[in-house]
Write a protein that holds these residues in place. Structure first.
Motif, PDB file in Angstrom:
ATOM      1  N   LEU A   1    -118.992  47.821  65.191  1.00  0.00           N
ATOM      2  CA  LEU A   1    -119.319  47.169  66.656  1.00  0.00           C
ATOM      3  C   LEU A   1    -119.645  48.533  67.330  1.00  0.00           C
ATOM      4  O   LEU A   1    -119.834  48.421  68.521  1.00  0.00           O
ATOM      5  CB  LEU A   1    -118.187  46.572  67.340  1.00  0.00           C
ATOM      6  CG  LEU A   1    -117.518  45.203  66.661  1.00  0.00           C
ATOM      7  CD1 LEU A   1    -116.553  44.591  67.483  1.00  0.00           C
ATOM      8  CD2 LEU A   1    -118.839  44.021  66.667  1.00  0.00           C
ATOM      9  N   GLY A   2    -119.606  49.757  66.884  1.00  0.00           N
ATOM     10  CA  GLY A   2    -119.720  51.128  67.396  1.00  0.00           C
ATOM     11  C   GLY A   2    -118.731  51.529  68.358  1.00  0.00           C
ATOM     12  O   GLY A   2    -118.984  52.234  69.361  1.00  0.00           O
ATOM     13  N   LEU A   3    -117.490  51.047  68.131  1.00  0.00           N
ATOM     14  CA  LEU A   3    -116.511  51.492  68.912  1.00  0.00           C
ATOM     15  C   LEU A   3    -115.631  52.779  68.297  1.00  0.00           C
ATOM     16  O   LEU A   3    -115.443  52.611  67.151  1.00  0.00           O
ATOM     17  CB  LEU A   3    -115.487  50.163  69.142  1.00  0.00           C
ATOM     18  CG  LEU A   3    -115.945  48.999  69.727  1.00  0.00           C
ATOM     19  CD1 LEU A   3    -114.906  47.782  69.406  1.00  0.00           C
ATOM     20  CD2 LEU A   3    -116.639  49.206  70.940  1.00  0.00           C
ATOM     21  N   THR A   4    -115.528  53.740  69.175  1.00  0.00           N
ATOM     22  CA  THR A   4    -114.940  54.853  68.473  1.00  0.00           C
ATOM     23  C   THR A   4    -113.819  54.935  69.506  1.00  0.00           C
ATOM     24  O   THR A   4    -113.681  54.845  70.407  1.00  0.00           O
ATOM     25  CB  THR A   4    -115.844  56.275  68.751  1.00  0.00           C
ATOM     26  OG1 THR A   4    -117.054  55.849  68.114  1.00  0.00           O
ATOM     27  CG2 THR A   4    -115.191  57.354  68.253  1.00  0.00           C
ATOM     28  N   VAL A   5    -112.573  55.455  68.618  1.00  0.00           N
ATOM     29  CA  VAL A   5    -111.067  55.547  69.306  1.00  0.00           C
ATOM     30  C   VAL A   5    -111.394  57.036  70.076  1.00  0.00           C
ATOM     31  O   VAL A   5    -111.396  58.054  69.006  1.00  0.00           O
ATOM     32  CB  VAL A   5    -110.028  55.584  68.358  1.00  0.00           C
ATOM     33  CG1 VAL A   5    -108.935  55.676  69.107  1.00  0.00           C
ATOM     34  CG2 VAL A   5    -110.080  54.110  67.617  1.00  0.00           C
ATOM     35  N   PRO A   6    -111.008  57.173  71.048  1.00  0.00           N
ATOM     36  CA  PRO A   6    -111.050  58.268  71.978  1.00  0.00           C
ATOM     37  C   PRO A   6    -109.903  59.399  71.509  1.00  0.00           C
ATOM     38  O   PRO A   6    -108.846  58.777  70.955  1.00  0.00           O
ATOM     39  CB  PRO A   6    -110.547  58.309  73.371  1.00  0.00           C
ATOM     40  CG  PRO A   6    -111.141  56.693  73.679  1.00  0.00           C
ATOM     41  CD  PRO A   6    -111.054  56.166  72.219  1.00  0.00           C
TER      42      PRO A   6
END
Length: 203
Positions: free
Chosen positions: A111-116
């Motif tokens: 989904l293109g989500l990156t954890v900061p």
């Protein structure tokens, strides 16, 4: 005994098909389409989420892929798909690691989500690379995910790797390919693939 299997051949139901073929007991397949089949009142009474796979065993409803695998291994012990009681630490660990951290990490990446960086402690899997490294350690520690014998945990963990390699959602590491090569030739897996592939034209 009654054992009903609700699925769609283009879903995670393929994992459970494989598990059922490993179990080797008779079951009835109910193929549901995604547009209307999973939203009927009859099916929603079984799973209000309106999702497959689901099994109903002698009136007991079980949803969620990892739970179904664990349930079937216990319900049919003659198949030898779970270690003896008291020796299931690795079995439970990797079965639910695949259902939790691996699936979450792979889904977020897709989904293109990156954890900061400063939020990794809040996320169960930490970050994607950490999950890949953990998976590699797991599949190289022993021939199968929970030791020397194939178990239901391999069905679920192996399916995560198979799909990841197929769709490019996990890294194509030699260790993953070697592990999957050991699993994909199992007769039950071959049968399951043939059964589900034959249903796809009907969708």
């Amino acid at each position: 005994m009654s054992l009903d299997f609700y699925t769609n051949p283009m879903s995670r139901g393929r994992i459970i098909r494989w598990m059922l073929e490993e179990v080797g007991e008779p079951y009835e397949t109910h193929v549901l389409d995604f547009k209307s089949g999973v939203k009927t009142p009859e099916f929603l009474a079984i799973n209000p989420m309106g999702k497959v796979p689901v099994i109903v065993h002698d009136g007991t409803i079980v949803t969620e892929g990892a739970a179904i695998c664990a349930y079937l291994a216990d319900a049919f012990p003659a198949a030898g798909l779970a270690p003896p009681a008291g020796k299931r630490g690795a079995y439970y660990r990797w079965l639910f690691y695949a259902a939790g951290p691996i699936e979450a990490a792979v889904t977020d990446k897709a989904l293109g989500l990156t954890v900061p960086t400063d939020k990794k402690a809040m996320v169960g899997y930490g970050d994607f690379t950490a999950v890949m490294d953990m998976m590699e350690q797991a599949v190289t520690a022993s021939p199968y995910i929970a030791g020397d014998s194939f178990t239901a945990a391999d069905v679920y963990f192996g399916s995560q790797i198979a799909w990841g390699l197929m769709f490019g959602s996990i890294e194509k590491r030699p260790a993953f390919e070697a592990y999957w090569d050991r699993l994909k030739v199992r007769p039950a897996h071959v049968r399951a693939e043939e059964l589900d592939d034959a249903l796809i034209p009907q969708q």
